[in-house]
Design a protein around this motif. Structure first.
Motif, PDB file in Angstrom:
ATOM      1  N   ASP A 247       0.801  -1.276  -0.276  1.00  0.00           N
ATOM      2  CA  ASP A 247      -0.069  -0.074   0.195  1.00  0.00           C
ATOM      3  C   ASP A 247       0.757   1.334   0.232  1.00  0.00           C
ATOM      4  OD1 ASP A 247      -2.205  -1.600  -0.049  1.00  0.00           O
ATOM      5  OD2 ASP A 247      -2.590  -1.302   2.298  1.00  0.00           O
TER       6      ASP A 247
ATOM      7  N   ILE B 254       2.437   1.716  -3.622  1.00  0.00           N
ATOM      8  CA  ILE B 254       1.595   2.049  -4.473  1.00  0.00           C
ATOM      9  C   ILE B 254       0.967   3.519  -3.918  1.00  0.00           C
ATOM     10  CG2 ILE B 254      -1.119   1.761  -5.289  1.00  0.00           C
ATOM     11  CD1 ILE B 254      -0.384  -1.234  -4.360  1.00  0.00           C
TER      12      ILE B 254
ATOM     13  N   GLY C 287       1.582   5.286  -7.326  1.00  0.00           N
ATOM     14  CA  GLY C 287       0.591   5.197  -7.929  1.00  0.00           C
ATOM     15  C   GLY C 287       0.124   3.986  -8.477  1.00  0.00           C
ATOM     16  N   GLU C 288      -0.995   3.481  -8.621  1.00  0.00           N
ATOM     17  CA  GLU C 288      -1.638   2.498  -8.869  1.00  0.00           C
ATOM     18  C   GLU C 288      -0.665   1.945 -10.338  1.00  0.00           C
ATOM     19  OE1 GLU C 288      -5.540   0.139 -10.295  1.00  0.00           O
ATOM     20  OE2 GLU C 288      -5.689   1.730  -8.749  1.00  0.00           O
ATOM     21  N   LYS C 289      -0.923   2.679 -11.382  1.00  0.00           N
ATOM     22  CA  LYS C 289      -0.473   2.339 -12.714  1.00  0.00           C
ATOM     23  C   LYS C 289       1.059   2.088 -12.706  1.00  0.00           C
ATOM     24  CE  LYS C 289      -4.299   4.704 -15.305  1.00  0.00           C
ATOM     25  NZ  LYS C 289      -4.452   5.745 -16.314  1.00  0.00           N
TER      26      LYS C 289
ATOM     27  N   ALA D 138       2.803   0.558 -10.160  1.00  0.00           N
ATOM     28  CA  ALA D 138       2.978  -0.246  -9.288  1.00  0.00           C
ATOM     29  C   ALA D 138       4.166  -1.205  -9.510  1.00  0.00           C
ATOM     30  CB  ALA D 138       1.906  -1.095  -8.826  1.00  0.00           C
TER      31      ALA D 138
ATOM     32  N   VAL E  63       0.798  -7.160  -4.170  1.00  0.00           N
ATOM     33  CA  VAL E  63       0.605  -6.225  -5.234  1.00  0.00           C
ATOM     34  C   VAL E  63      -0.255  -7.076  -6.301  1.00  0.00           C
ATOM     35  CG1 VAL E  63       1.432  -4.708  -6.949  1.00  0.00           C
ATOM     36  CG2 VAL E  63       2.345  -4.682  -4.679  1.00  0.00           C
TER      37      VAL E  63
ATOM     38  N   ARG F  62      -3.904  -7.904  -5.579  1.00  0.00           N
ATOM     39  CA  ARG F  62      -4.649  -6.501  -5.527  1.00  0.00           C
ATOM     40  C   ARG F  62      -4.992  -5.961  -6.691  1.00  0.00           C
ATOM     41  NH1 ARG F  62      -3.220  -0.974  -1.962  1.00  0.00           N
ATOM     42  NH2 ARG F  62      -4.793   0.206  -2.861  1.00  0.00           N
ATOM     43  N   PHE F  63      -4.437  -5.898  -7.644  1.00  0.00           N
ATOM     44  CA  PHE F  63      -4.501  -5.319  -8.924  1.00  0.00           C
ATOM     45  C   PHE F  63      -5.008  -6.398  -9.967  1.00  0.00           C
ATOM     46  CE2 PHE F  63      -1.815  -2.176  -7.025  1.00  0.00           C
ATOM     47  CZ  PHE F  63      -2.520  -1.203  -6.900  1.00  0.00           C
TER      48      PHE F  63
ATOM     49  N   TYR G 262       4.266  -7.643 -12.444  1.00  0.00           N
ATOM     50  CA  TYR G 262       4.776  -7.545 -11.270  1.00  0.00           C
ATOM     51  C   TYR G 262       6.141  -8.310 -10.858  1.00  0.00           C
ATOM     52  CZ  TYR G 262      -0.168  -5.981 -11.296  1.00  0.00           C
ATOM     53  OH  TYR G 262      -1.125  -5.442 -11.799  1.00  0.00           O
TER      54      TYR G 262
END
Length: 463
Positions: free
Chosen positions: A97, A100, A104-106, A108, A139, A142-143, A150
């Motif tokens: 978390d 990220i 940012g999410e993109k 990761a 990670v 999560r996405f 990843y």
């Protein structure tokens, strides 16, 4: 053990090695025979065919197996213990978390790669991968999407640092053999490694992830305890980010004692002393991970859980990794048989004068040795020895010598396949079958090595 005097010529030895790899792929991919059985069987057959004395074959098989499993078993065991404790307490989620939130999410996957580049400076590839595994999987869960998005940026970052940048042993040994300055090798090798990672790993991982779907599995660390989630399985909330970061920094700092001090002693900056030996002991990967696991038990587990409960969790984490350890050891066995067969010596003698530029010659020799016998370390050190004399005769400057080290490391990185124990470690950690691992990990290692060589070659021409 020392390699035997080759019974056959170089061409025949190469054909035997190629036939052994082909047989192994047929058994695993075609026949679906278990990888551990296939590796041991093909290692035995190869040892017989290349001409080892029948009475020596058990020792030949154990040479690569014992050497590989002796290092892998301890670090994988301690690594998954640490990973399971981070997972069930929510520590891995906290770190994920935080990463990220900062990137940012993109971004990761990029964040995971950058973190691995930093942590990979003193930590060996396999140790870094096993410590980072719970973060990668958290990670990815999560996405969603392919695990490759990843896993490859992080694993490739550890591979790049391990192969190219001192104080890792491969580039240090090659630099010493050809007379390159280790400090300059670090200064030149580091930016090359980072740029090669971005081009050959990060961009390639986006391409592969969009085309090959690898699901995220949690079998490495076992199932959630008693059906509970990660945060409450020990009856407590997640640990603070600072605690999680401290646990990751402990092996980073301890292992750096060994790798950095070894480099300083090798360059004559420091002299051997008792305190150096003691810090070196603490920096041995299994010892560093043992210390980290003990700290994690008392920091993450003991405040709210009994030692019996923690022991049960650790037991459940160890069960699933038996196959990983055995298959990785068997991969080392196969590589060891090829190494002792004399194929390295035969290749070395036939490649000593290829009639091409020195930097290309270094890359080609290292590549062929890597493909033939699997060990990147053997490819690095053997090529360094072969290139030392022509490098000295060419009267090269220090920067050119450093670029030669990078070229050797690049060649020793490409085409990781079934005779490389690291191939099996990645395959089993990320739950990929052999065909998928060849299409992903092998391709990425090759683009990483080629990228590093291309950068070094361009700089060589500009000097």
């Amino acid at each position: 053990m020392e390699p035997i005097d080759p019974v056959y010529g170089t061409t025949t030895l190469l054909l035997i090695a190629a036939g052994a790899v082909a047989l192994l792929l047929v058994l695993i991919i075609g026949v679906k025979l278990h990888a551990f059985i296939s590796l041991v069987l093909v290692s035995l057959v190869t040892a017989i065919v290349v001409g080892f004395d029948l009475a020596e074959i058990p020792d030949v098989l154990l040479f690569g197996f014992a050497d590989t499993i002796g290092s892998v078993a301890l670090l994988v065991a301690f690594g998954v213990m640490l990973g399971r404790l981070l997972e069930v307490t929510g520590g891995a989620q906290v770190l994920a978390d935080t990463l990220i939130g900062r990137f940012g999410e993109k971004r990761a996957p990029f964040a995971l790669g950058v973190a691995a580049l930093i942590f990979g400076f003193p930590i060996f590839f396999d140790a870094g991968l096993v410590v980072f595994l719970p973060i990668i999987l958290t990670v990815a869960r999560r996405f969603g999407g392919s695990l490759l998005y990843y896993a490859l940026p992080a694993a490739g970052a550890f591979a790049a640092m391990h192969a190219i940048v001192p104080p890792h042993p491969g580039p240090v040994a090659a630099a010493q053999q050809i007379g390159a300055d280790i400090g300059l090798t670090l200064l030149v090798g580091l930016p090359i490694a980072v740029l090669a990672w971005y081009v050959g790993v990060y961009l390639v991982s986006r391409f592969l992830g969009a085309r090959i779907y690898v699901p995220v599995a949690d079998v490495v660390f076992g199932q959630a305890e008693d059906g509970q989630g990660a945060d409450d399985s020990l009856g407590q909330g997640p640990p603070p980010f600072g605690v999680v970061l401290m646990l990751l920094l402990i092996p980073l700092v301890l292992i750096s004692f060994d790798t950095v001090l070894d480099t300083l002693v090798a360059t004559g900056t420091l002299e051997e002393a008792g305190w150096i030996d003691f810090l070196g002991l603490l920096g041995q990967t299994p010892v560093a991970l043992l210390i980290t696991v003990l700290v994690a038990i008392f920091v993450l587990g003991r405040p709210n859980a009994s030692m019996a409960r923690i022991t049960t969790i650790l037991d459940h984490a160890l069960g699933p990794i038996c196959a990983i350890i055995l298959i990785t050891g068997a991969g080392g066995m196969f590589g060891g048989v090829l190494e002792l067969s004399g194929i390295g010596a035969a290749l070395s003698s036939s490649l000593s004068d290829l009639g091409m530029s020195l930097i290309l010659q270094a890359f080609v020799i290292a590549t062929l040795l890597r493909v033939a016998q699997g060990s990147a370390t053997v490819a690095l050190t053997t090529t360094g020895g072969l290139i030392a004399a022509p490098a000295a005769a060419a009267d090269l400057g220090q920067v050119q010598l450093t670029l030669l080290v990078v070229a050797i490391a690049a060649g020793a990185t490409v085409l990781s396949h079934v005779n490389d124990s690291g191939f099996w470690l990645v395959s089993r950690f990320f739950q990929m079958d052999e065909k998928t691992t060849l299409k992903t990990w092998t391709v990425m290692e090759t683009t990483l090595g080629v990228s590093a060589f291309a950068i070094a070659a361009v700089l060589w021409m500009l000097l």
